[in-house]
Design a protein around this motif. Structure first.
Motif, PDB file in Angstrom:
ATOM      1  N   ALA A   1       0.818  -1.208   0.000  1.00  8.64           N
ATOM      2  CA  ALA A   1       0.000   0.000   0.000  1.00  8.64           C
ATOM      3  C   ALA A   1       0.857   1.267   0.000  1.00  8.64           C
ATOM      4  O   ALA A   1       0.487   2.283  -0.612  1.00  8.64           O
ATOM      5  CB  ALA A   1      -0.932  -0.005   1.210  1.00  8.64           C
ATOM      6  N   LEU A   2       2.001   1.211   0.645  1.00  4.15           N
ATOM      7  CA  LEU A   2       2.880   2.379   0.731  1.00  4.15           C
ATOM      8  C   LEU A   2       3.922   2.417  -0.382  1.00  4.15           C
ATOM      9  O   LEU A   2       4.726   3.356  -0.447  1.00  4.15           O
ATOM     10  CB  LEU A   2       3.586   2.411   2.091  1.00  4.15           C
ATOM     11  N   GLY A   3       3.932   1.397  -1.238  1.00  2.13           N
ATOM     12  CA  GLY A   3       4.872   1.373  -2.348  1.00  2.13           C
ATOM     13  C   GLY A   3       6.310   1.163  -1.913  1.00  2.13           C
ATOM     14  O   GLY A   3       7.238   1.709  -2.523  1.00  2.13           O
ATOM     15  N   LEU A   4       6.533   0.352  -0.870  1.00  2.57           N
ATOM     16  CA  LEU A   4       7.876   0.111  -0.356  1.00  2.57           C
ATOM     17  C   LEU A   4       8.424  -1.211  -0.873  1.00  2.57           C
ATOM     18  O   LEU A   4       7.666  -2.108  -1.257  1.00  2.57           O
ATOM     19  CB  LEU A   4       7.866   0.102   1.177  1.00  2.57           C
ATOM     20  N   GLN A   5       9.736  -1.322  -0.867  1.00  2.00           N
ATOM     21  CA  GLN A   5      10.422  -2.547  -1.243  1.00  2.00           C
ATOM     22  C   GLN A   5      10.843  -3.276   0.029  1.00  2.00           C
ATOM     23  O   GLN A   5      10.990  -2.681   1.101  1.00  2.00           O
ATOM     24  CB  GLN A   5      11.648  -2.253  -2.102  1.00  2.00           C
ATOM     25  N   GLU A   6      11.066  -4.580  -0.099  1.00  3.93           N
ATOM     26  CA  GLU A   6      11.402  -5.412   1.059  1.00  3.93           C
ATOM     27  C   GLU A   6      12.647  -6.237   0.784  1.00  3.93           C
ATOM     28  O   GLU A   6      12.792  -6.814  -0.290  1.00  3.93           O
ATOM     29  CB  GLU A   6      10.230  -6.338   1.366  1.00  3.93           C
ATOM     30  N   THR A   7      13.552  -6.272   1.741  1.00  2.00           N
ATOM     31  CA  THR A   7      14.713  -7.159   1.689  1.00  2.00           C
ATOM     32  C   THR A   7      14.671  -8.041   2.924  1.00  2.00           C
ATOM     33  O   THR A   7      14.596  -7.539   4.048  1.00  2.00           O
ATOM     34  CB  THR A   7      16.034  -6.365   1.666  1.00  2.00           C
ATOM     35  N   ARG A   8      14.693  -9.355   2.718  1.00  2.00           N
ATOM     36  CA  ARG A   8      14.682 -10.301   3.838  1.00  2.00           C
ATOM     37  C   ARG A   8      16.067 -10.896   4.016  1.00  2.00           C
ATOM     38  O   ARG A   8      16.694 -11.311   3.046  1.00  2.00           O
ATOM     39  CB  ARG A   8      13.642 -11.397   3.615  1.00  2.00           C
ATOM     40  N   ILE A   9      16.498 -10.950   5.252  1.00  2.00           N
ATOM     41  CA  ILE A   9      17.803 -11.499   5.593  1.00  2.00           C
ATOM     42  C   ILE A   9      17.550 -12.655   6.533  1.00  2.00           C
ATOM     43  O   ILE A   9      17.242 -12.466   7.708  1.00  2.00           O
ATOM     44  CB  ILE A   9      18.694 -10.442   6.266  1.00  2.00           C
ATOM     45  N   GLY A  10      17.644 -13.867   5.992  1.00  2.00           N
ATOM     46  CA  GLY A  10      17.303 -15.027   6.794  1.00  2.00           C
ATOM     47  C   GLY A  10      15.805 -15.052   7.050  1.00  2.00           C
ATOM     48  O   GLY A  10      15.034 -14.296   6.462  1.00  2.00           O
ATOM     49  N   PRO A  11      15.344 -15.911   7.963  1.00  2.00           N
ATOM     50  CA  PRO A  11      13.903 -16.070   8.194  1.00  2.00           C
ATOM     51  C   PRO A  11      13.283 -15.011   9.091  1.00  2.00           C
ATOM     52  O   PRO A  11      12.062 -14.942   9.198  1.00  2.00           O
ATOM     53  CB  PRO A  11      13.818 -17.454   8.855  1.00  2.00           C
ATOM     54  N   TRP A  12      14.087 -14.166   9.755  1.00  2.00           N
ATOM     55  CA  TRP A  12      13.540 -13.276  10.773  1.00  2.00           C
ATOM     56  C   TRP A  12      13.674 -11.792  10.457  1.00  2.00           C
ATOM     57  O   TRP A  12      12.880 -10.999  10.902  1.00  2.00           O
ATOM     58  CB  TRP A  12      14.196 -13.556  12.123  1.00  2.00           C
ATOM     59  N   TRP A  13      14.693 -11.399   9.731  1.00  2.00           N
ATOM     60  CA  TRP A  13      14.983  -9.980   9.544  1.00  2.00           C
ATOM     61  C   TRP A  13      14.294  -9.450   8.286  1.00  2.00           C
ATOM     62  O   TRP A  13      14.319 -10.083   7.233  1.00  2.00           O
ATOM     63  CB  TRP A  13      16.488  -9.781   9.405  1.00  2.00           C
ATOM     64  N   VAL A  14      13.702  -8.244   8.417  1.00  2.00           N
ATOM     65  CA  VAL A  14      13.059  -7.589   7.289  1.00  2.00           C
ATOM     66  C   VAL A  14      13.528  -6.132   7.238  1.00  2.00           C
ATOM     67  O   VAL A  14      13.512  -5.430   8.264  1.00  2.00           O
ATOM     68  CB  VAL A  14      11.518  -7.628   7.396  1.00  2.00           C
ATOM     69  N   LEU A  15      13.947  -5.698   6.062  1.00  2.00           N
ATOM     70  CA  LEU A  15      14.335  -4.300   5.840  1.00  2.00           C
ATOM     71  C   LEU A  15      13.371  -3.692   4.825  1.00  2.00           C
ATOM     72  O   LEU A  15      13.225  -4.216   3.716  1.00  2.00           O
ATOM     73  CB  LEU A  15      15.768  -4.195   5.324  1.00  2.00           C
ATOM     74  N   LEU A  16      12.677  -2.612   5.195  1.00  4.81           N
ATOM     75  CA  LEU A  16      11.783  -1.907   4.294  1.00  4.81           C
ATOM     76  C   LEU A  16      12.481  -0.669   3.760  1.00  4.81           C
ATOM     77  O   LEU A  16      13.120   0.069   4.518  1.00  4.81           O
ATOM     78  CB  LEU A  16      10.497  -1.500   5.005  1.00  4.81           C
ATOM     79  N   ARG A  17      12.356  -0.424   2.460  1.00  5.59           N
ATOM     80  CA  ARG A  17      13.020   0.714   1.827  1.00  5.59           C
ATOM     81  C   ARG A  17      12.167   1.190   0.650  1.00  5.59           C
ATOM     82  O   ARG A  17      11.246   0.521   0.228  1.00  5.59           O
ATOM     83  CB  ARG A  17      14.404   0.276   1.306  1.00  5.59           C
ATOM     84  N   ARG A  18      12.506   2.357   0.166  1.00  6.61           N
ATOM     85  CA  ARG A  18      11.785   2.893  -0.992  1.00  6.61           C
ATOM     86  C   ARG A  18      12.271   2.214  -2.258  1.00  6.61           C
ATOM     87  O   ARG A  18      13.382   1.783  -2.358  1.00  6.61           O
ATOM     88  CB  ARG A  18      12.019   4.408  -1.103  1.00  6.61           C
TER      89      ARG A  18
END
Length: 341
Positions: A324-341
């Protein structure tokens, strides 16, 4: 601890990743350090790969420790050592002939705690108090408890309480988390909930108390009223039905305020957010999932969010907000999530 620096020509990417692993398990980790970590991750895709490799390195240590457990048990007691403190230094493979099982197991134990406390467990988790309490809930678990007097506790995710009933009083100590109390009538024994120096005394039937990760305490009343007091500081403040207050230990008790039904939406496994910052939504979702969620840009914290989300599937809720916010996602392993434009 200070955030790791990657400006030195002598600091390899692997060293930076290991340094971040150590930094992120520090109890005094600041928001600025979290933002610095998110910035470091977003600067180069290789950083995420290096961080994943560092996680794998520690997992390998845990595996090695498990394999050497039998050998460790055979060592004389005099050869036991104190837990190993991991340092942000380059780790070189040990020579096979000099490897000691007790050292490998000690390092694996420290690595296991590093992963569990600093990287995987939610911020509000308190492992020590969990083992000293009478009742507790796991991440994402909502549990109902029937007490001996007929009172009921509805415990939200990552909560822990101790129960002390005597002939003269009924006392519950809330170590951390959020609990709704439905109080059985007993005119001879008052019902109190204690959170550090704060005491909530039931004057009616249904209320809830929430000790946040920042050690603030929120009190909300669904039926009748409660009396709230702070040891040695102020007289009681009465909180009536439909009201609540948020107590900061560094400030006087505030006046009660009206609260909406969304305050208790968690009891239906729902999270209601109405025009609130993205950072607030993320903070709530982190209570119901293992791992951490980071924002690559501090400006993203203030994006406004409105919606009703299921707490049974926090990752799906996060995904819908991201889209909905038009963000990108990077997952590092099964637990970590990084949200970015």
């Amino acid at each position: 601890m200070p955030a790791p620096s990657d400006k030195s020509a002598h600091t390899s990417m692997q060293d930076q990743a290991i340094a971040w692993l150590v930094c992120l398990r520090d109890d005094s980790l600041s928001d600025a350090e979290l933002e610095a970590f998110a910035d470091w991750l977003s600067r180069d895709p290789l950083h995420a790969e290096a961080f994943t490799e560092a996680e794998n390195l520690f997992r390998d240590m845990v595996l090695a420790g498990n394999q050497s457990r039998q050998a460790e048990a055979q060592q004389p007691a005099s050869r036991q050592i104190a837990p190993v403190t991991l340092r942000a230094a380059k780790i070189k493979p040990a020579k096979p002939q000099s490897r000691r099982p007790w050292f490998t197991a000690g390092l694996a134990f420290a690595a296991m705690w590093l992963l569990a406390i600093g990287l995987i467990m939610p911020q509000q988790a308190r492992l020590f108090s969990d083992y000293l309490c009478d009742y507790r809930t796991q991440t994402g678990e909502i549990r109902q408890i029937q007490l001996s007097d007929g009172s009921r506790l509805l415990m939200n995710t990552n909560s822990a309480v101790s129960v002390a009933f005597t002939a003269a009083a009924r006392r519950i100590v809330l170590h951390h988390g959020q609990v709704q109390f439905t109080v059985a009538k007993d005119s001879r024994r008052p019902f109190e909930v204690v959170v550090d120096d704060l005491t909530v005394r039931a004057l009616g039937t249904v209320f809830e108390v929430y000790k946040t990760a920042e050690d603030h305490t929120e009190v909300t009343v669904q039926e009748h009223a409660v009396a709230v007091s702070v040891a040695g500081r102020e007289k009681d403040v009465t909180v009536a039905q439909g009201q609540g207050l948020r107590y900061n230990p560094e400030l006087p008790l505030p006046h009660p305020r009206a609260v909406g039904a969304e305050q208790s939406a968690w009891q239906q496994h729902r999270l209601v957010i109405n025009d609130r910052p993205l950072a607030e939504l993320i903070s709530e979702l982190e209570r119901y999932r293992f791992g951490r969620i980071f924002l690559a840009d501090a400006a993203l914290k203030n994006l406004r969010v409105t919606g009703v989300f299921s707490l049974d599937t926090p990752d799906e809720a996060l995904s819908s907000v991201r889209i909905a916010l038009g963000l990108q996602e990077t997952r590092i392993g099964p637990w970590w999530v990084l949200l970015r434009r």
